[in-house]
Design a protein around this motif. Structure first.
Motif, short mmCIF file in Angstrom:
data_model
loop_
_atom_site.label_atom_id
_atom_site.label_comp_id
_atom_site.label_asym_id
_atom_site.label_seq_id
_atom_site.Cartn_x
_atom_site.Cartn_y
_atom_site.Cartn_z
N LEU A 74 0.83 -1.21 0.00
CA LEU A 74 0.00 0.00 0.00
C LEU A 74 0.86 1.26 0.00
O LEU A 74 0.48 2.28 -0.57
N GLY A 75 2.02 1.16 0.64
CA GLY A 75 2.92 2.31 0.69
C GLY A 75 3.36 2.80 -0.67
O GLY A 75 3.66 4.00 -0.84
N VAL A 76 3.41 1.90 -1.64
CA VAL A 76 3.79 2.30 -3.00
C VAL A 76 2.86 3.38 -3.52
O VAL A 76 3.28 4.29 -4.24
N PHE A 77 1.58 3.29 -3.16
CA PHE A 77 0.60 4.26 -3.64
C PHE A 77 0.32 5.36 -2.61
O PHE A 77 0.18 6.53 -2.96
N ILE A 78 0.22 4.96 -1.32
CA ILE A 78 -0.18 5.92 -0.29
C ILE A 78 0.94 6.89 0.05
O ILE A 78 0.69 8.09 0.23
N LEU A 95 10.38 -0.22 -8.23
CA LEU A 95 10.22 -1.06 -7.05
C LEU A 95 9.19 -2.17 -7.25
O LEU A 95 9.48 -3.35 -6.99
N MET A 96 7.98 -1.81 -7.70
CA MET A 96 6.92 -2.80 -7.78
C MET A 96 7.07 -3.77 -8.95
O MET A 96 6.70 -4.94 -8.84
N LEU A 97 7.61 -3.32 -10.08
CA LEU A 97 7.80 -4.23 -11.21
C LEU A 97 8.77 -5.36 -10.85
O LEU A 97 8.44 -6.54 -11.08
N PRO A 98 9.94 -5.06 -10.26
CA PRO A 98 10.80 -6.17 -9.82
C PRO A 98 10.12 -7.05 -8.77
O PRO A 98 10.28 -8.28 -8.77
N PHE A 99 9.36 -6.42 -7.85
CA PHE A 99 8.65 -7.18 -6.83
C PHE A 99 7.66 -8.16 -7.48
O PHE A 99 7.60 -9.34 -7.11
#
Length: 336
Positions: free
Chosen positions: A140-144, A173-177
């Motif tokens: 959620l931190g990626v967006f919030i 960050l999210m694409l590698p995740f």
């Protein structure tokens, strides 16, 4: 023995050594560019490994406890920012305006994953719920966090628009995740077999980001702006925010009628901030010359939360052991 509980861990000592290295031998010119590229790759690898480690079974086991999860998300992304904002009249005399922005950035970050789960486990809390909440907080931190940065921090130095910030975080960050999680079936067993690999990448990527950030900050004259008095002020601010967060999460979780196990999870997951997520996010959200100032409050808060929560977890664990002992004695007495 009491003093040993508050001894800085090895990683904190490495962080201090990295800051000293950047202070005396900062990377400049082409070397700095090379370190930037290496840092970006290391952070991508870090999130790839975390994606590959994510356990779907553990998440499903804890996801149904929605009241606890909402409480932790609210503490992380609502209570913390409001604390930083409400305490501004008290905090700003202690530090410079730039470092207060770093304090606000600290307040809008997601919770930790590894240390939250470790402390919940040590204190005998609800481990599946901790895994679920801590992992959800990071996602959620990626967006919030970029949204909260745009509300609380933008006027003080965040770079780019909210959309640009979210896109950068998604790509870096999210694409590698996501790739790591999709490939979990193939790479997961290798990562579990070599558990130290994630720790090395965790710590190595943070040290790289800190070195490049502080190198740029040193070139910009950070140590002419941050005095010993200011560092003491940051420590006082960290202590105030952490103490209020711990008190509020403990009080509110009891008022809501959570079990002792859920209270432990709420306290440890809802009172901490992530260095692992925060340092890469600062690199994405802020100009290179300001990243050092942004992460300095986070680095101090990180060490303080580990020391204080370590002592608190030990007290919870001792209480649980005493209750188990009393219960066993009661059962034995009843058997006679």
């Amino acid at each position: 023995m009491a003093l040993m509980k508050f001894r800085p861990d090895n990683f904190t000592l490495m962080l201090v050594a990295t800051v000293l290295l950047a202070s005396f031998l900062p990377a400049t010119g082409q070397v700095a560019s090379s370190f930037e590229t290496l840092t970006t790759a290391a952070v991508a690898l870090l999130f790839f490994l975390h994606g590959a480690k994510l356990s779907r079974q553990a998440i499903l086991a804890g996801i149904m406890h929605w009241r606890l999860h909402l409480f932790i998300v609210g503490s992380t992304f609502v209570v913390f920012p409001l604390l930083g904002w409400a305490l501004k009249p008290l905090l700003t005399p202690l530090v410079s305006p730039e470092l207060y922005v770093g304090v606000m950035f600290l307040c809008v970050l997601p919770s930790t994953v590894q240390s939250s789960i470790a402390f919940v486990s040590m204190a005998r809390g609800n481990i599946p719920a901790a895994i679920c909440s801590a992992s959800a907080s990071t996602l959620l931190g990626v967006f919030i966090t970029p949204l909260l940065v745009s509300v609380f921090v933008t006027a003080h130095g965040a770079s780019g628009s909210l959309v640009d910030a979210v896109v950068k975080i998604l790509l870096q960050l999210m694409l590698p995740f996501a790739l790591g999680h999709l490939l979990q079936r193939w790479v997961g067993p290798f990562i579990k077999k070599h558990g130290k690999l994630t720790k090395v990448v965790d710590q190595g990527s943070i040290l790289l980001v800190v070195y490049t950030a502080f190198s740029a900050a040193v070139v910009q004259g950070i140590w002419r702006q941050v005095s010993v008095t200011t560092l003491v002020g940051l420590l006082v601010i960290s202590a105030i925010i952490l103490a209020l967060a711990l008190l509020l999460t403990t009080f509110l979780s009891r008022r809501l009628g959570f079990s002792k196990e859920d209270e432990i999870t709420a306290v440890f997951c809802g009172s901490k901030k992530s260095l692992v997520s925060g340092v890469p996010m600062a690199k994405v959200l802020f100009a290179s010359s300001t990243v050092g100032m942004m992460v300095l409050p986070l680095m101090l808060f990180h060490q303080m939360q580990l020391m204080v929560c370590g002592v608190l977890a030990a007290k919870y664990a001792k209480r649980a052991q005493q209750l188990e002992g009393d219960k066993a004695m009661g059962t034995a007495a009843a058997g006679k």
